[in-house]
Motif scaffolding. Structure first.
Motif, PDB file in Angstrom:
ATOM      1  N   SER A 165       0.833  -1.190   0.000  1.00  0.00           N
ATOM      2  CA  SER A 165       0.000   0.000   0.000  1.00  0.00           C
ATOM      3  C   SER A 165       0.867   1.238   0.000  1.00  0.00           C
ATOM      4  CB  SER A 165      -0.866  -0.017   1.266  1.00  0.00           C
ATOM      5  OG  SER A 165      -1.549   1.191   1.408  1.00  0.00           O
ATOM      6  N   PRO A 166       0.408   2.303  -0.632  1.00  0.00           N
ATOM      7  CA  PRO A 166       1.078   3.586  -0.423  1.00  0.00           C
ATOM      8  C   PRO A 166       1.043   3.902   1.076  1.00  0.00           C
ATOM      9  CG  PRO A 166      -0.578   3.774  -2.158  1.00  0.00           C
ATOM     10  CD  PRO A 166      -0.735   2.418  -1.541  1.00  0.00           C
ATOM     11  N   PRO A 167       2.069   4.568   1.596  1.00  0.00           N
ATOM     12  CA  PRO A 167       2.118   4.829   3.035  1.00  0.00           C
ATOM     13  C   PRO A 167       0.851   5.504   3.554  1.00  0.00           C
ATOM     14  CG  PRO A 167       4.159   5.547   1.978  1.00  0.00           C
ATOM     15  CD  PRO A 167       3.261   5.087   0.887  1.00  0.00           C
ATOM     16  N   GLU A 168       0.266   6.406   2.771  1.00  0.00           N
ATOM     17  CA  GLU A 168      -0.937   7.121   3.210  1.00  0.00           C
ATOM     18  C   GLU A 168      -2.115   6.183   3.451  1.00  0.00           C
ATOM     19  OE1 GLU A 168       0.922   7.621   0.672  1.00  0.00           O
ATOM     20  OE2 GLU A 168       0.960   9.682  -0.042  1.00  0.00           O
ATOM     21  N   TRP A 169      -2.102   5.050   2.794  1.00  0.00           N
ATOM     22  CA  TRP A 169      -3.268   4.157   2.856  1.00  0.00           C
ATOM     23  C   TRP A 169      -3.003   2.901   3.684  1.00  0.00           C
ATOM     24  CZ3 TRP A 169      -4.837   4.525  -3.040  1.00  0.00           C
ATOM     25  CH2 TRP A 169      -5.459   5.769  -3.246  1.00  0.00           C
ATOM     26  N   GLN A 170      -1.880   2.900   4.416  1.00  0.00           N
ATOM     27  CA  GLN A 170      -1.670   1.773   5.311  1.00  0.00           C
ATOM     28  C   GLN A 170      -2.657   1.864   6.475  1.00  0.00           C
ATOM     29  OE1 GLN A 170       2.445   1.213   6.348  1.00  0.00           O
ATOM     30  NE2 GLN A 170       3.084   1.073   4.203  1.00  0.00           N
ATOM     31  N   ASP A 171      -2.952   0.726   7.051  1.00  0.00           N
ATOM     32  CA  ASP A 171      -3.960   0.676   8.115  1.00  0.00           C
ATOM     33  C   ASP A 171      -3.302   0.065   9.350  1.00  0.00           C
ATOM     34  OD1 ASP A 171      -6.062   0.306   9.789  1.00  0.00           O
ATOM     35  OD2 ASP A 171      -7.244  -0.914   8.406  1.00  0.00           O
ATOM     36  N   THR A 172      -2.897   0.941  10.262  1.00  0.00           N
ATOM     37  CA  THR A 172      -2.141   0.451  11.421  1.00  0.00           C
ATOM     38  C   THR A 172      -3.019  -0.357  12.371  1.00  0.00           C
ATOM     39  OG1 THR A 172      -2.575   2.575  12.462  1.00  0.00           O
ATOM     40  CG2 THR A 172      -0.447   2.320  11.378  1.00  0.00           C
ATOM     41  N   GLU A 173      -4.333  -0.224  12.209  1.00  0.00           N
ATOM     42  CA  GLU A 173      -5.216  -0.967  13.111  1.00  0.00           C
ATOM     43  C   GLU A 173      -5.499  -2.394  12.626  1.00  0.00           C
ATOM     44  OE1 GLU A 173      -8.719   1.190  14.318  1.00  0.00           O
ATOM     45  OE2 GLU A 173      -7.571   3.060  14.335  1.00  0.00           O
ATOM     46  N   ASN A 174      -5.198  -2.661  11.406  1.00  0.00           N
ATOM     47  CA  ASN A 174      -5.431  -3.996  10.862  1.00  0.00           C
ATOM     48  C   ASN A 174      -4.160  -4.812  11.088  1.00  0.00           C
ATOM     49  OD1 ASN A 174      -5.824  -6.286   9.323  1.00  0.00           O
ATOM     50  ND2 ASN A 174      -6.968  -5.190   7.726  1.00  0.00           N
ATOM     51  N   ARG A 175      -4.216  -5.746  12.036  1.00  0.00           N
ATOM     52  CA  ARG A 175      -3.005  -6.459  12.454  1.00  0.00           C
ATOM     53  C   ARG A 175      -2.851  -7.808  11.754  1.00  0.00           C
ATOM     54  NH1 ARG A 175      -7.032  -7.332  16.213  1.00  0.00           N
ATOM     55  NH2 ARG A 175      -7.180  -9.463  16.940  1.00  0.00           N
ATOM     56  N   TYR A 176      -3.686  -8.053  10.740  1.00  0.00           N
ATOM     57  CA  TYR A 176      -3.682  -9.383  10.124  1.00  0.00           C
ATOM     58  C   TYR A 176      -2.802  -9.489   8.879  1.00  0.00           C
ATOM     59  CZ  TYR A 176      -7.552 -10.269  13.285  1.00  0.00           C
ATOM     60  OH  TYR A 176      -8.317 -10.415  14.406  1.00  0.00           O
ATOM     61  N   GLY A 177      -1.891  -8.566   8.680  1.00  0.00           N
ATOM     62  CA  GLY A 177      -1.025  -8.675   7.513  1.00  0.00           C
ATOM     63  C   GLY A 177       0.307  -8.003   7.758  1.00  0.00           C
ATOM     64  N   THR A 178       1.283  -8.318   6.910  1.00  0.00           N
ATOM     65  CA  THR A 178       2.617  -7.748   7.001  1.00  0.00           C
ATOM     66  C   THR A 178       2.855  -6.914   5.743  1.00  0.00           C
ATOM     67  OG1 THR A 178       3.241  -9.860   7.964  1.00  0.00           O
ATOM     68  CG2 THR A 178       5.033  -8.350   7.372  1.00  0.00           C
ATOM     69  N   TYR A 179       3.325  -5.679   5.927  1.00  0.00           N
ATOM     70  CA  TYR A 179       3.561  -4.836   4.755  1.00  0.00           C
ATOM     71  C   TYR A 179       4.851  -5.243   4.059  1.00  0.00           C
ATOM     72  CZ  TYR A 179      -0.405  -1.969   5.911  1.00  0.00           C
ATOM     73  OH  TYR A 179      -1.684  -1.546   6.140  1.00  0.00           O
TER      74      TYR A 179
END
Lengths: 308, 308, 308
Positions: free
Chosen positions: A180-194
Motif C-alpha cells: 500500500s502507499p504509506p498514506e493508505w496503510q492501516d495500522t489498526e489492521n493487524r492481520y497482515g505484514t507490509y
C-alpha cells in the motif's frame, strides 16, 4: 437470528460450511423455498455487481424480491433504517439485504430486528459476501487456505474487502501480505505484514488488487493514474514475475490501467469474472442459511447434473 | 369501471365488503388470478410503505408488476399522465396504481381510461387505501364503528388521511374529534369537532396521529419539534391518560418524538405496525375488486388454514 | 451471435421472418423458455414505452428480468459498458437490451460480447425494434410494402426512427418521402425524396410523424410550438386531405398540438396506440430469435386461439 453482518462473527466451521454449500450450488444443485417468500434489497449506495448478484441468487432460490428504491423511499422523509426495516417486516418481507454508507450501520439493528439481515457492505467496514466469494475462488484453485501467501494491494485503509479478508484468511491458515502507499496503510489492521509490491508479486499465490475508491476519498490522492499504475498497479511486466500457479483477484469494478493493466483483466490467471460467478453461489448459500430457522428446512433440494 | 379514487364515492356497503374481503385475506385465504395479468405502480412521490405494500399485495395475488420509474419515464419528456396510462394499457397493463402530487389528478382520467385506476394518494386530497387499513385496524379492535370516538390529531388541513377518514368514519357511525394548531384547522372539513388535545386523549377510543409533512409546507411552521411534541404530540404523560382499551394509530413514517414519543411507537396500545400489515390485506381486496369485471371471477380462491 | 443492432444488417428475409413471428404472437400464439432464463434491460436514457414494452415481452416469454438501474450502477463509478455487460454475463444473464445516448455504442461490443445484445436505441443512430413495429403496423393495414408511399415528417436529421425506417422501407419496396424544416434535413440519408408537407399528406399511404426531441437539440429551434404545428404539423385541416385508406403513425411520446393536433391522436386513421401494442409482439419475436442459438429450440410453443 441468522444475520450475516461480518465474517469475524463466524467460526471457521461456519465459513467452511457456507463455502461447501456454495460449491454445491456451483455444481448444479438447486434449492427452492417451498412457499412464496419475500425479500428486499436495500441499497443506499451505487452497485451493479453486488446488487444484481443478490437478485440473481434470490431468484434462483425461488424468492420474490420486493423492489426498494432508496431515492424514492421514506428515508427521504427522514425515516430511520430501523423503522424502514420494521415496515418491510410488517408488510411480509422475511429477510433484508442492506448496503449502507455508514460503518456498522447494523449495530442498532442487530438485536432489535428479528428477520435476518445480510450485510452487503457497510461504509469502510465489512463486506462479508465479497470475502466469501474471494475465499471460494481461492479454494477452487488451491483446495486449501493453509500456507497460502495472499497479497492484498492498494488502499488497505479504506477497504472493507481488505478488512474482512485479512482477518478470515489469517484464521483459515493463510499468510497475508499488504502492499500500500504509506498514506493508505492501516495500522489498526493487524492481520497482515507490509511488503513492497515486487516482493509480493513474486511470492504470492494470490494477488488481490483493491479498487481505488475515488468516491470514498475526501482528499485528492497525490498521484496521476499513470503514476499509481506504475508504482502500485499490476503492470504487464509485474504479471510476468508471478508464479506459474498464482492467480489474480479484484473485487471490481476495475479501473483499467490503474490497479491492473487492461490487457490482464481477462488473462489466463485472472479470476475476476470467475469471482462474480462465484458471488451468486455464495449468496445463494448465505440466503439459504438465513432463511433456515431452527433447523427446519424451509425449502427443498433438487439434485441436478453438474453444470459442466 | 372499478376505479378506487376516493372513499366518498363508495357506499357504506362497498366499504364493508372490502373490509370483509381484507379480513378473509388476513385469515389466510388466498385468491390468485388465473392467467398472466400485468399491473403497474406509478409513484410520482417518494413512498416506502404504500409502494411496497401494493407490490406485496400484487405478488400475493399472482399479478405481474411492470416496473415503472417516474424519474426515467417519458413524463420527463413532457408526456401527459393520460398518454402514459394509455401507453401502458396498449402494452397490456390491466390496472394501474397511482400516487401523484396533484390534488384530484384523476379527474381527467376517470371517464377517459378504461382500465381500473387505484388512487394511492393525490396531493393533499385522498388516500383511500390508507383509510381502509385504518378502518380495518379499528374494527379488529372494537368490532364496530358505531359510537366510537376517534380523535384525529395534527395537520388536519394538509392531510389526505384526515380528509378521507373523517368522512367515512362519520358515515360508519363514529364520532370524529379534531385536534390541530389553529393554522392547520380545516374549515371546509365538516366531519369533525375541534377539541383540545388533553380532552381528546382522555375520551377517544382511537387516537390517530397525523404525520407532519414537512415536504408539503411552503411556509415554515412556527414551532420547534420539541414545542410541537409538547403541545400537539402524544407524550408519555398523555398516553397515561388514555382509556384502557384505546389504541394509537399513525399512518407513518413517524417523526419520532414529534407526533409521538419514540418509546410509544411500539407500546402495547400502538397499532402502527399492525396498520402496515393490514395495508397488504386491504390492497389485496381492492385489487381483487378492481380486476373482477362484470361479476366474472377472474381468478380462483384457495381456502387455507388461518395464519395464526 | 444473434445481436440485433441495426436493421441495415438484416436481410429482407430476416425482417419478414421477424414480422411473421410477431404476427403469430399477435394472434395469440405463445412461446415460453423452458428453463429459468435471465435477461437485463440497460436503459441509460429515459423511456416509458420501450422499456415497459421490452419488460412486458420478456415476461410473456417467461423470462426473468434482473433489475438494472443505470443511476445506481457502477457505471457511476466509471465502469465501461463492456465490463458492465461482462459482469452481468458472469452473474448469469443470457441477453441484454440496451438504450444508450451514444451513437453506435455497440461497435466495441459487437465481437467482444458473446450473449445477444438487442439495441433499444443508440443516440441519433438506430432503433430497430421501433422500425419493426412500424413495419408490422403498416403491413397489417396494407398487406405489403411494395409501392406504398410513406411520408416521414419532422426532424429527419436527429431521428433514429427516420434513419432506420427509410432504409428498410426502401429495401422492402416502399417509396419514402421526407418533409422537414431545411435545418433538419439530412443530406446523408439517401433513402427519401424531400417534398412539401401538403403534397406528402395528400399522396402518402402512411404519414409518419417524428417527435420533436427537445432533449437532443443543443440550439433552440427557430419556431414557437404553434408555428411548428402550422408549418410542419398534422393539423385538423391537413388530416382531411389524406387519402381514405391512409394511416397516421408516431413513435410517441406525442407532443400534442405540435407534431399532431391533439384531437387526431386517437382518430380513426391513427395507429399510434396500435403501434405500442405491436411493439410488444415485435420484441417477443426479437427476443425469441436472440435466445434461439444454433437452431436449438430453447423453449416451447403453445398454440392458442387467436385473441381479438
Amino acid at each position: 437470528m441468522n444475520h450475516l453482518l461480518t465474517l469475524a462473527e463466524l467460526s471457521v466451521d461456519d465459513v467452511l460450511a457456507i463455502l461447501h454449500e456454495a460449491e454445491r450450488f456451483a455444481n448444479g444443485e438447486t434449492w427452492k423455498v417451498n412457499k412464496q417468500t419475500f425479500v428486499a434489497n436495500l441499497f443506499f449506495e451505487p452497485s451493479t455487481r453486488t446488487r444484481c448478484s443478490f437478485e440473481m441468487a434470490e431468484r434462483k432460490l425461488g424468492l420474490e424480491v420486493i423492489p426498494f428504491d432508496a431515492d424514492m423511499s421514506s428515508v427521504q422523509k427522514g425515516e430511520t433504517l430501523y423503522d424502514t426495516i420494521r415496515t418491510l417486516q410488517a408488510i411480509g418481507v422475511e429477510a433484508v439485504v442492506i448496503r449502507h454508507p455508514s460503518d456498522h450501520y447494523f449495530e442498532p439493528l442487530r438485536h432489535a430486528i428479528d428477520i435476518p439481515i445480510i450485510n452487503a457492505g457497510d461504509g469502510c467496514g465489512h463486506h462479508p459476501t465479497q470475502s466469501l466469494l474471494d475465499l471460494m475462488t481461492i479454494r477452487q484453485q488451491f483446495g486449501t487456505f493453509i500456507g497460502l501467501d495472499v497479497a492484498i494491494v492498494g488502499d488497505i485503509r479504506h477497504s472493507r474487502v481488505a478488512r474482512s479478508n485479512a482477518e478470515i484468511l489469517t484464521r483459515l491458515g493463510a499468510n497475508v501480505l499488504f502492499c500500500s502507499p504509506p498514506e493508505w496503510q492501516d495500522t489498526e489492521n493487524r492481520y497482515g505484514t507490509y511488503v513492497d509490491l515486487d516482493t509480493a508479486v513474486k511470492e504470492a499465490d494470490v494477488v488481490m488488487l483493491l479498487r481505488i475508491q475515488h468516491e470514498r476519498h475526501d482528499e485528492k490522492m497525490g498521484w496521476t493514474k499513470e503514476q499509481y499504475h506504475e508504482q502500485y498497479g499490476l503492470t504487464i511486466e509485474r504479471e510476468k514475475q508471478m508464479k506459474k500457479t498464482s492467480i489474480i483477484l479484484h473485487p471490481a469494478p476495475v479501473n483499467r490501467d490503474v490497479e491492473i493493466a487492461s490487457e490482464l483483466v481477462e488473462c489466463e490467471r485472472s479470476r475476476i469474472f470467475k469471482q462474480m460467478e462465484n458471488g451468486v453461489y455464495v449468496r445463494m448459500a448465505v440466503l439459504k442459511r438465513a432463511l433456515q430457522k431452527g433447523g427446519t428446512q424451509n425449502g427443498y433440494h433438487i439434485q441436478t447434473c453438474a453444470l459442466a
